[in-house]
Design a protein around this motif. Structure first.
Motif, PDB file in Angstrom:
ATOM      1  N   SER A  67       1.047  -1.287   0.209  1.00  0.00           N
ATOM      2  CA  SER A  67      -0.006   0.131  -0.020  1.00  0.00           C
ATOM      3  C   SER A  67       1.015   1.112  -0.128  1.00  0.00           C
ATOM      4  CB  SER A  67      -1.073   0.105   1.204  1.00  0.00           C
ATOM      5  OG  SER A  67      -1.765  -0.970   1.136  1.00  0.00           O
ATOM      6  N   THR A  68       2.037   1.317   0.982  1.00  0.00           N
ATOM      7  CA  THR A  68       2.761   2.352   0.984  1.00  0.00           C
ATOM      8  C   THR A  68       3.510   2.273  -0.545  1.00  0.00           C
ATOM      9  OG1 THR A  68       3.395   1.938   3.063  1.00  0.00           O
ATOM     10  CG2 THR A  68       4.944   3.366   1.968  1.00  0.00           C
ATOM     11  N   VAL A  69       3.971   1.352  -1.095  1.00  0.00           N
ATOM     12  CA  VAL A  69       4.772   1.785  -2.270  1.00  0.00           C
ATOM     13  C   VAL A  69       3.768   2.104  -3.521  1.00  0.00           C
ATOM     14  CG1 VAL A  69       5.688   0.157  -4.377  1.00  0.00           C
ATOM     15  CG2 VAL A  69       6.205  -0.410  -1.902  1.00  0.00           C
ATOM     16  N   VAL A  87      12.596  13.198  -4.907  1.00  0.00           N
ATOM     17  CA  VAL A  87      13.742  13.111  -3.715  1.00  0.00           C
ATOM     18  C   VAL A  87      13.538  11.719  -3.004  1.00  0.00           C
ATOM     19  CG1 VAL A  87      13.431  15.619  -3.556  1.00  0.00           C
ATOM     20  CG2 VAL A  87      12.014  14.121  -2.131  1.00  0.00           C
ATOM     21  N   ALA A  88      14.595  11.702  -2.306  1.00  0.00           N
ATOM     22  CA  ALA A  88      14.756  10.260  -1.785  1.00  0.00           C
ATOM     23  C   ALA A  88      13.408   9.725  -1.048  1.00  0.00           C
ATOM     24  CB  ALA A  88      16.044   9.940  -0.711  1.00  0.00           C
ATOM     25  N   SER A  89      12.813  10.631  -0.260  1.00  0.00           N
ATOM     26  CA  SER A  89      11.374  10.226   0.347  1.00  0.00           C
ATOM     27  C   SER A  89      10.194   9.902  -0.595  1.00  0.00           C
ATOM     28  CB  SER A  89      11.176  11.411   1.155  1.00  0.00           C
ATOM     29  OG  SER A  89      10.892  12.618   0.519  1.00  0.00           O
ATOM     30  N   ASP A  90      10.510  10.245  -1.831  1.00  0.00           N
ATOM     31  CA  ASP A  90       9.416   9.788  -2.899  1.00  0.00           C
ATOM     32  C   ASP A  90       9.620   8.159  -3.033  1.00  0.00           C
ATOM     33  OD1 ASP A  90       8.704  12.170  -3.197  1.00  0.00           O
ATOM     34  OD2 ASP A  90      10.157  12.719  -4.782  1.00  0.00           O
ATOM     35  N   TYR A  91      10.355   7.207  -2.531  1.00  0.00           N
ATOM     36  CA  TYR A  91      10.671   6.042  -2.581  1.00  0.00           C
ATOM     37  C   TYR A  91      10.679   5.353  -1.311  1.00  0.00           C
ATOM     38  CZ  TYR A  91      12.232   7.501  -7.317  1.00  0.00           C
ATOM     39  OH  TYR A  91      12.257   7.880  -8.569  1.00  0.00           O
ATOM     40  N   VAL A  92      10.299   4.044  -1.280  1.00  0.00           N
ATOM     41  CA  VAL A  92      10.369   3.177  -0.084  1.00  0.00           C
ATOM     42  C   VAL A  92      11.604   2.515  -0.093  1.00  0.00           C
ATOM     43  CG1 VAL A  92       9.368   1.040   0.786  1.00  0.00           C
ATOM     44  CG2 VAL A  92       7.666   2.614  -0.130  1.00  0.00           C
ATOM     45  N   HIS A  93      12.456   2.436   0.913  1.00  0.00           N
ATOM     46  CA  HIS A  93      13.576   2.233   0.901  1.00  0.00           C
ATOM     47  C   HIS A  93      14.094   0.677   1.684  1.00  0.00           C
ATOM     48  CE1 HIS A  93      15.011   5.981  -0.850  1.00  0.00           C
ATOM     49  NE2 HIS A  93      14.249   6.731   0.255  1.00  0.00           N
ATOM     50  N   SER A  94      12.951   0.255   2.055  1.00  0.00           N
ATOM     51  CA  SER A  94      13.179  -1.079   2.708  1.00  0.00           C
ATOM     52  C   SER A  94      11.905  -2.034   2.382  1.00  0.00           C
ATOM     53  CB  SER A  94      13.252  -0.900   4.475  1.00  0.00           C
ATOM     54  OG  SER A  94      11.904  -0.391   4.589  1.00  0.00           O
TER      55      SER A  94
END
Length: 108
Positions: A67-69, A87-94
């Motif tokens: 859902s987050t993705v 920006v980096a926060s526009d992506y899910v990193h984990s």
């Protein structure tokens, strides 16, 4: 860490989404699990119930992750359409943590 190409990553994600759809439990599967439990002794029944609870918890984490993705993906599309910088926060990193039981299983 191996060099993973974009094509490999996309293929892996597509396979994961397909597998997730195929493995989603149905009411009929729940009935099969109940029939299976009747045949177990007390120790194995408790182990099976613990596994089912852990699996449900993992599925919940997995659903929340996707859902987050999907939400971030939609936001990126909006930003791209208006030519805003990503920006980096526009992506899910984990990825969601797998398992939750004893031992150090693979994929944790």
């Amino acid at each position: 860490m191996p060099n993973i190409t974009r094509r490999t990553l996309i293929a892996a994600l597509a396979l994961g989404a397909t597998t997730r759809t195929v493995l989603t439990p149905t009411p009929a599967m729940a009935g099969i699990a109940d029939e299976f439990m009747v045949r177990l002794n007390d120790t194995h029944r408790q182990q099976f119930q613990a596994w089912r609870a852990a699996r449900r918890a993992y599925e919940g984490r997995l659903d929340a992750y996707w859902s987050t993705v999907e939400g971030k993906r939609a936001e990126r599309r909006k930003k791209k359409a208006t030519k805003l910088e990503l920006v980096a926060s526009d992506y899910v990193h984990s990825l969601p943590r797998r398992g939750g039981g004893r031992g150090g299983g693979a994929g944790r």
